[in-house]
Motif scaffolding. Sequence first.
Motif, PDB file in Angstrom:
ATOM      1  N   ASN A   3      37.505   0.851  84.087  1.00 16.83           N
ATOM      2  CA  ASN A   3      38.742   1.306  84.694  1.00 16.83           C
ATOM      3  C   ASN A   3      39.004   0.718  86.070  1.00 16.83           C
ATOM      4  OD1 ASN A   3      39.407   2.945  82.507  1.00 16.83           O
ATOM      5  ND2 ASN A   3      38.155   4.628  83.289  1.00 16.83           N
ATOM      6  N   PRO A   5      40.557  -1.572  88.637  1.00 16.92           N
ATOM      7  CA  PRO A   5      41.738  -2.432  88.578  1.00 16.92           C
ATOM      8  C   PRO A   5      41.405  -3.873  88.928  1.00 16.92           C
ATOM      9  CG  PRO A   5      41.787  -1.040  90.538  1.00 16.92           C
ATOM     10  CD  PRO A   5      40.641  -0.563  89.702  1.00 16.92           C
ATOM     11  N   ARG A  61      48.715  -3.196  91.752  1.00 19.08           N
ATOM     12  CA  ARG A  61      48.215  -2.733  90.454  1.00 19.08           C
ATOM     13  C   ARG A  61      48.971  -3.404  89.308  1.00 19.08           C
ATOM     14  NH1 ARG A  61      49.841   2.434  90.238  1.00 19.08           N
ATOM     15  NH2 ARG A  61      48.807   2.739  88.233  1.00 19.08           N
ATOM     16  N   TYR A  62      50.275  -3.560  89.483  1.00 19.03           N
ATOM     17  CA  TYR A  62      51.108  -4.202  88.456  1.00 19.03           C
ATOM     18  C   TYR A  62      50.707  -5.671  88.275  1.00 19.03           C
ATOM     19  CZ  TYR A  62      55.354  -5.743  86.004  1.00 19.03           C
ATOM     20  OH  TYR A  62      56.232  -6.266  85.096  1.00 19.03           O
ATOM     21  N   TRP A  65      47.364  -5.550  86.425  1.00 24.01           N
ATOM     22  CA  TRP A  65      47.557  -5.125  85.030  1.00 24.01           C
ATOM     23  C   TRP A  65      48.217  -6.232  84.209  1.00 24.01           C
ATOM     24  CZ3 TRP A  65      52.019  -4.404  82.094  1.00 24.01           C
ATOM     25  CH2 TRP A  65      51.837  -3.725  80.864  1.00 24.01           C
ATOM     26  N   THR A  66      49.205  -6.903  84.797  1.00 21.04           N
ATOM     27  CA  THR A  66      49.886  -7.985  84.093  1.00 21.04           C
ATOM     28  C   THR A  66      48.933  -9.130  83.789  1.00 21.04           C
ATOM     29  OG1 THR A  66      51.994  -7.423  85.150  1.00 21.04           O
ATOM     30  CG2 THR A  66      51.808  -9.617  84.184  1.00 21.04           C
ATOM     31  N   GLU A  68      45.671  -8.970  83.480  1.00 20.35           N
ATOM     32  CA  GLU A  68      44.724  -8.487  82.480  1.00 20.35           C
ATOM     33  C   GLU A  68      45.369  -8.426  81.089  1.00 20.35           C
ATOM     34  OE1 GLU A  68      43.307  -4.452  83.103  1.00 20.35           O
ATOM     35  OE2 GLU A  68      41.256  -5.225  83.080  1.00 20.35           O
ATOM     36  N   THR A  69      46.616  -7.955  81.034  1.00 19.89           N
ATOM     37  CA  THR A  69      47.325  -7.823  79.761  1.00 19.89           C
ATOM     38  C   THR A  69      47.617  -9.186  79.143  1.00 19.89           C
ATOM     39  OG1 THR A  69      48.301  -5.731  80.480  1.00 19.89           O
ATOM     40  CG2 THR A  69      49.395  -6.868  78.662  1.00 19.89           C
ATOM     41  N   TRP A 115      56.203   0.834  85.019  1.00 24.50           N
ATOM     42  CA  TRP A 115      55.981   0.306  86.368  1.00 24.50           C
ATOM     43  C   TRP A 115      57.286   0.348  87.158  1.00 24.50           C
ATOM     44  CZ3 TRP A 115      51.114  -0.353  87.817  1.00 24.50           C
ATOM     45  CH2 TRP A 115      50.151  -0.532  86.816  1.00 24.50           C
TER      46      TRP A 115
END
Length: 215
Positions: A3, A5, A61-62, A65-66, A68-69, A115
Amino acid sequence: MENTPVIVSPEDAPFPLTEVDKWVLSLTDEEFKYHDWEDLKKIIAENNLSVLKRKPSDLRRYMGWTAETKAKYGSMTNYLLIHRLPKTWGSPPFTPSSKTPFDDPSDYCVLINDWPYGLTTDITHIVVWSRTIIETDPETGDMTPGSRRTVEDFVKKFFADRLGPDGGSRVLWFKNWVALQSVRSLEHIHVMVKDVEQDVLNEWTKELECHRLRN
């Protein structure tokens, strides 16, 4: 840890950062000024969409996350098709039921934005995804007058009218210019609503029967 980030530097951002984004990354959350309703009204009326910004910690964070995605799914489009959008849509290029955007409920999907921009707590940020193309001007990347009227009619009927006599004053919408879109291959508009109860939000975003795959 799973978890934890992902931290991404501005130089390695997984989408183009605007000058506003770069400035936001230099701030702390305490220094950040949230967009309130009057601010949003002015920004959207002037079509000055590049100044919309996320809270610094949310933007970081965005970005993580982007990155990683995209690494896991190959693209944001793949992630959205697998986890967020109706399975009945299949994969692009889509075959919509209607050539007119937002004309047929099977062609659009209403979701709370995962987001959102940095908004005051009385504002909810919604994204309406469309498998019908929303026409834009190839030179400016902005909407055509015809497509703008089509979207305005939909937003009034679906959102504003549901909120009663003052609904028109509690709903704003925009479509990012092509250059500002972080998910370019999937059509979508942004809708901001003010002081809306959770049960109404649930009603707007519920899964429709026409979006379910039949066994």
